[in-house]
Design a protein around this motif. Structure first.
Motif, PDB file in Angstrom:
ATOM      1  N   LEU A   1     -76.194   6.181  10.933  1.00 19.32           N
ATOM      2  CA  LEU A   1     -76.291   4.685  11.107  1.00 19.32           C
ATOM      3  C   LEU A   1     -76.975   4.088   9.803  1.00 19.32           C
ATOM      4  N   SER A   2     -76.617   2.839   9.482  1.00 22.66           N
ATOM      5  CA  SER A   2     -77.561   2.167   8.370  1.00 22.66           C
ATOM      6  C   SER A   2     -78.346   1.133   8.783  1.00 22.66           C
ATOM      7  N   VAL A   3     -79.498   1.423   8.725  1.00 25.60           N
ATOM      8  CA  VAL A   3     -80.602   0.373   9.325  1.00 25.60           C
ATOM      9  C   VAL A   3     -81.251  -0.361   8.145  1.00 25.60           C
ATOM     10  N   ASN A   4     -81.325  -1.618   8.058  1.00 27.36           N
ATOM     11  CA  ASN A   4     -81.928  -2.195   6.978  1.00 27.36           C
ATOM     12  C   ASN A   4     -82.710  -3.360   7.354  1.00 27.36           C
ATOM     13  N   GLY A   5     -84.025  -3.481   7.290  1.00 25.89           N
ATOM     14  CA  GLY A   5     -84.838  -4.472   7.287  1.00 25.89           C
ATOM     15  C   GLY A   5     -84.659  -5.398   6.542  1.00 25.89           C
ATOM     16  N   MET A   6     -84.477  -6.741   6.772  1.00 23.74           N
ATOM     17  CA  MET A   6     -84.430  -7.846   6.048  1.00 23.74           C
ATOM     18  C   MET A   6     -85.187  -8.984   6.184  1.00 23.74           C
ATOM     19  N   ILE A   7     -85.620  -9.668   5.089  1.00 20.31           N
ATOM     20  CA  ILE A   7     -86.297 -10.725   5.088  1.00 20.31           C
ATOM     21  C   ILE A   7     -85.864 -11.856   4.252  1.00 20.31           C
ATOM     22  N   VAL A   8     -85.372 -12.817   4.462  1.00 16.40           N
ATOM     23  CA  VAL A   8     -84.624 -13.942   3.899  1.00 16.40           C
ATOM     24  C   VAL A   8     -85.155 -14.452   2.719  1.00 16.40           C
ATOM     25  N   PHE A   9     -86.330 -14.225   2.507  1.00 17.65           N
ATOM     26  CA  PHE A   9     -87.008 -14.640   1.183  1.00 17.65           C
ATOM     27  C   PHE A   9     -86.699 -13.796  -0.060  1.00 17.65           C
ATOM     28  N   ASP A  10     -86.170 -12.555   0.318  1.00 20.87           N
ATOM     29  CA  ASP A  10     -85.732 -11.700  -0.918  1.00 20.87           C
ATOM     30  C   ASP A  10     -84.510 -12.000  -1.455  1.00 20.87           C
TER      31      ASP A  10
ATOM     32  N   ARG B   1     -79.183 -16.138  -3.595  1.00 22.63           N
ATOM     33  CA  ARG B   1     -77.899 -16.507  -2.971  1.00 22.63           C
ATOM     34  C   ARG B   1     -77.703 -17.594  -2.022  1.00 22.63           C
ATOM     35  N   PHE B   2     -78.737 -18.590  -2.127  1.00 22.11           N
ATOM     36  CA  PHE B   2     -78.942 -19.630  -1.430  1.00 22.11           C
ATOM     37  C   PHE B   2     -77.876 -20.662  -1.895  1.00 22.11           C
ATOM     38  N   PRO B   3     -77.621 -20.874  -3.036  1.00 23.61           N
ATOM     39  CA  PRO B   3     -76.581 -22.099  -3.375  1.00 23.61           C
ATOM     40  C   PRO B   3     -75.318 -21.625  -3.263  1.00 23.61           C
ATOM     41  N   GLU B   4     -74.994 -20.385  -3.074  1.00 20.80           N
ATOM     42  CA  GLU B   4     -73.723 -19.828  -2.825  1.00 20.80           C
ATOM     43  C   GLU B   4     -73.381 -20.078  -1.360  1.00 20.80           C
ATOM     44  N   PHE B   5     -74.425 -19.805  -0.691  1.00 24.61           N
ATOM     45  CA  PHE B   5     -74.519 -20.103   0.886  1.00 24.61           C
ATOM     46  C   PHE B   5     -74.249 -21.726   1.062  1.00 24.61           C
ATOM     47  N   VAL B   6     -74.991 -22.483   0.589  1.00 22.79           N
ATOM     48  CA  VAL B   6     -74.775 -23.838   0.970  1.00 22.79           C
ATOM     49  C   VAL B   6     -73.390 -24.519   0.396  1.00 22.79           C
ATOM     50  N   SER B   7     -72.941 -23.865  -0.603  1.00 32.67           N
ATOM     51  CA  SER B   7     -71.544 -24.264  -1.150  1.00 32.67           C
ATOM     52  C   SER B   7     -70.482 -23.590  -0.195  1.00 32.67           C
ATOM     53  N   GLU B   8     -70.454 -22.578   0.177  1.00 34.05           N
ATOM     54  CA  GLU B   8     -69.723 -21.951   1.068  1.00 34.05           C
ATOM     55  C   GLU B   8     -69.778 -22.600   2.365  1.00 34.05           C
ATOM     56  N   VAL B   9     -70.926 -22.717   3.175  1.00 34.27           N
ATOM     57  CA  VAL B   9     -71.135 -22.974   4.418  1.00 34.27           C
ATOM     58  C   VAL B   9     -70.806 -24.590   4.775  1.00 34.27           C
ATOM     59  N   THR B  10     -71.411 -25.386   3.995  1.00 32.77           N
ATOM     60  CA  THR B  10     -71.521 -26.937   3.932  1.00 32.77           C
ATOM     61  C   THR B  10     -69.997 -27.445   4.637  1.00 32.77           C
ATOM     62  N   PRO B  11     -69.129 -27.164   3.919  1.00 31.99           N
ATOM     63  CA  PRO B  11     -67.683 -27.698   4.293  1.00 31.99           C
ATOM     64  C   PRO B  11     -67.357 -27.077   5.718  1.00 31.99           C
TER      65      PRO B  11
ATOM     66  N   GLY C   1     -79.686 -20.320   9.316  1.00 35.22           N
ATOM     67  CA  GLY C   1     -78.235 -20.281   8.827  1.00 35.22           C
ATOM     68  C   GLY C   1     -78.169 -19.305   7.654  1.00 35.22           C
ATOM     69  N   PHE C   2     -78.823 -19.546   6.719  1.00 36.76           N
ATOM     70  CA  PHE C   2     -78.758 -18.599   5.544  1.00 36.76           C
ATOM     71  C   PHE C   2     -79.061 -17.218   5.943  1.00 36.76           C
ATOM     72  N   THR C   3     -80.060 -16.946   6.796  1.00 37.99           N
ATOM     73  CA  THR C   3     -80.416 -15.543   7.122  1.00 37.99           C
ATOM     74  C   THR C   3     -79.410 -14.888   7.662  1.00 37.99           C
ATOM     75  N   GLY C   4     -78.356 -15.526   8.593  1.00 40.37           N
ATOM     76  CA  GLY C   4     -77.275 -14.966   9.203  1.00 40.37           C
ATOM     77  C   GLY C   4     -76.328 -14.872   8.043  1.00 40.37           C
ATOM     78  N   TRP C   5     -75.992 -15.588   7.416  1.00 45.80           N
ATOM     79  CA  TRP C   5     -75.019 -15.488   6.278  1.00 45.80           C
ATOM     80  C   TRP C   5     -75.171 -14.288   5.340  1.00 45.80           C
ATOM     81  N   VAL C   6     -76.438 -14.233   4.884  1.00 47.14           N
ATOM     82  CA  VAL C   6     -76.688 -13.252   3.881  1.00 47.14           C
ATOM     83  C   VAL C   6     -76.944 -11.813   4.388  1.00 47.14           C
ATOM     84  N   GLY C   7     -77.588 -12.008   5.532  1.00 44.58           N
ATOM     85  CA  GLY C   7     -77.799 -10.526   6.115  1.00 44.58           C
ATOM     86  C   GLY C   7     -76.431  -9.757   6.518  1.00 44.58           C
ATOM     87  N   LEU C   8     -75.341 -10.788   7.239  1.00 44.24           N
ATOM     88  CA  LEU C   8     -74.254 -10.461   7.563  1.00 44.24           C
ATOM     89  C   LEU C   8     -73.419  -9.841   6.272  1.00 44.24           C
ATOM     90  N   LYS C   9     -73.574 -10.511   5.274  1.00 44.51           N
ATOM     91  CA  LYS C   9     -72.654 -10.041   3.902  1.00 44.51           C
ATOM     92  C   LYS C   9     -73.281  -8.643   3.502  1.00 44.51           C
TER      93      LYS C   9
END
Lengths: 339, 339
Positions: free
Chosen positions: B276-285, B289-299, B130-138
């Protein structure tokens, strides 16, 4: 003053490398100047690799040249008649004249030049190629001191600007160019830390080994002018977080390379694993920053902190030959035609 | 309470799709807990496509699993012994336990969970996928109302998060998934505007025609989970200024597709022409922002504004089978193993 206009038209669409027969010379009387327009006698014409793409009938970022239409391109010239406020006979101007001896252009599409630097600089180091390097490096390359840049076609007007600006930003700069003379030029004139002659390496693997030696800490910015074998060679050397501004791919304008096997999966895997940032760039998207470029780089050119070279072909009649030669890497500096 | 630990080790490196014989089951006594550490009895284990890459002996963003080493992965469990401040028996925690019944982990590498949502959500919709989708999209997708998103593996835990967030941002969302049931799920459960069954199209050309119909204004974000035929299909549909976050390429984890011809030049040309803007992403980088994700998406999950589905395999002994099935698209939601 002549009363005849000579222009070079697209006679037929080339397959691969253009041939002289793909161009035709057309003459006509000098056109009338209507209100708001200016008649320019072209003195210098720019030849650029992107023009090869305009000769094809495929959807691109700009319309194709029609069969019978004048080859597009930027020129510099003197105003010989004006019906537009702010322009008078004798003014030095630049605009998209096309490959022609004379052009009528709206005043809004012309830019006045002063005479402090040679007029042809407006086509190269202080024109579209120089601006391409400057804006692409700022927007997509993001140079960092201590990191390493690799640029192909490194002695061309874009590559040499990129290399000199990256060096000024504290990067290690590695040139890739065709032939020992261009390599010497890259180091001695443009200040690259190392230069690699891609013609000395039969395949991507051998080229990669040479690059790895010249870039012992890996590659952080690969400025893409070339495609083909060089792209294949450099991808595995990219560092995590690397940036690839994609500005051109001259190796692929006129044909393909490689052994024919599918190189897409390996590229895509590197994009993911190395978290590369790959950005296609077309200079026309960025014109808003052109004035900033001119004011920043003009003094650097005047002070000789930025070097540039021009190859000048004499006479409009030699434009096709010079263009074909340029596409094969026959030029050393920015290719100009002096009329 | 058992006093035996059972773990699943890498028995040999797979070629292509893993086989059951690539895994071995190893048992040992429960390990001692030293100061600063916690013993966790795993209750839920996450299975994710990235784990296939860890089974190979190639340089990647994370080390390979050694032969005989425990398969890596995130788990949820209960603390059964603690020598670390802040953790007591019975606490619900998550961390990189690996494929194992029990794990001793440093307290600093564990995160406590509350019991308000099902524990397995910490592995999927509120975990790494879930975090991967959230942070990569942002960071790299940059959704804009009125534009169009295409995502492959659209009913997976990353794809479904991306689709739902993009829809909430006002985008048209097009799912690509394998089979009519997943397509139904994409539209009915995850709210995609259209869904395309890639299995119904023999080649990239046919798939492209279906995509063009579902995305009549072109594609502005292509979220890359898949590679292969879908990438080849979507590239020509990209709009100028399009973004491609490269998050995975499940089609290429276990082999190649296509007719073998070189698809790199066509891709590279599109990158240039469409900027085009092509960006490789690895969630571990992006863990910062994980706490921001948890507080935004948990509700959003608690309110059911974000839907999620889980496929639960029962028993550690079934983890290899569930993993192999997942790599072939056999799961519908986030793949979990319940111990």
């Amino acid at each position: 003053m002549t009363d005849t206009l000579t222009r070079i038209a697209l006679a037929r669409r080339p397959k691969g490398l253009p041939e002289p027969e793909d161009f035709s010379f057309e003459t006509s009387a000098l056109p009338e100047v209507s209100v708001g327009n200016v008649l320019v006698a072209v003195t210098h014409l720019s030849l650029d690799p992107y023009m090869r793409g305009r000769m094809d009938d495929v959807k691109s970022y700009a319309p194709s040249v029609e069969i019978g239409g004048t080859m597009t391109g930027q020129g510099v010239g003197r105003v010989i008649a004006s019906k537009a406020e702010g322009f008078t006979e004798g003014d030095l101007v630049t605009g998209m004249t096309g490959w022609t001896s004379h052009a009528v252009l709206p005043a809004t599409e012309l830019r006045k030049l002063d005479d402090s630097l040679p007029p042809s600089t407006a086509l190269g180091v202080l024109g579209m190629p120089g601006f391409t390097g400057w804006v692409g490096l700022k927007e997509f390359g993001r140079p960092k001191a201590g990191q390493t840049l690799v640029v192909g076609a490194a002695t061309g007007p874009v590559g040499s600007m990129v290399g000199q600006l990256a060096k000024a930003a504290g990067m290690r700069t590695v040139a890739v160019a065709g032939g020992p003379e261009k390599c010497k030029l890259a180091v001695e004139t443009y200040g690259f830390d190392a230069a690699i002659d891609h013609r000395a390496y039969a395949d991507a693997g051998a080229l990669r080994a040479a690059l790895a030696e010249a870039a012992p800490d890996g590659v952080d910015i690969y400025w893409e002018n070339v495609g083909g074998k060089l792209l294949e060679a450099v991808i595995p050397l990219m560092n995590v977080g690397g940036r690839i501004p994609v500005c051109g791919m001259i190796a692929w304008y006129t044909g393909l390379d490689g052994d024919g096997s599918d190189r897409l999966p390996a590229l895509w895997r590197s994009v993911l694993v190395k978290r590369l940032s790959v950005n296609g760039m077309i200079v026309f998207d960025h014109w808003g920053r052109f004035p900033e470029f001119v004011s920043e780089v003009t003094p650097m050119v005047a002070n000789k902190h930025i070097a540039y070279l021009e190859d000048v072909a004499k006479g409009l009649e030699n434009a096709p030959k010079a263009f074909i030669s340029m596409l094969q890497g026959g030029n050393t500096g920015k290719q100009i035609v002096a009329l």
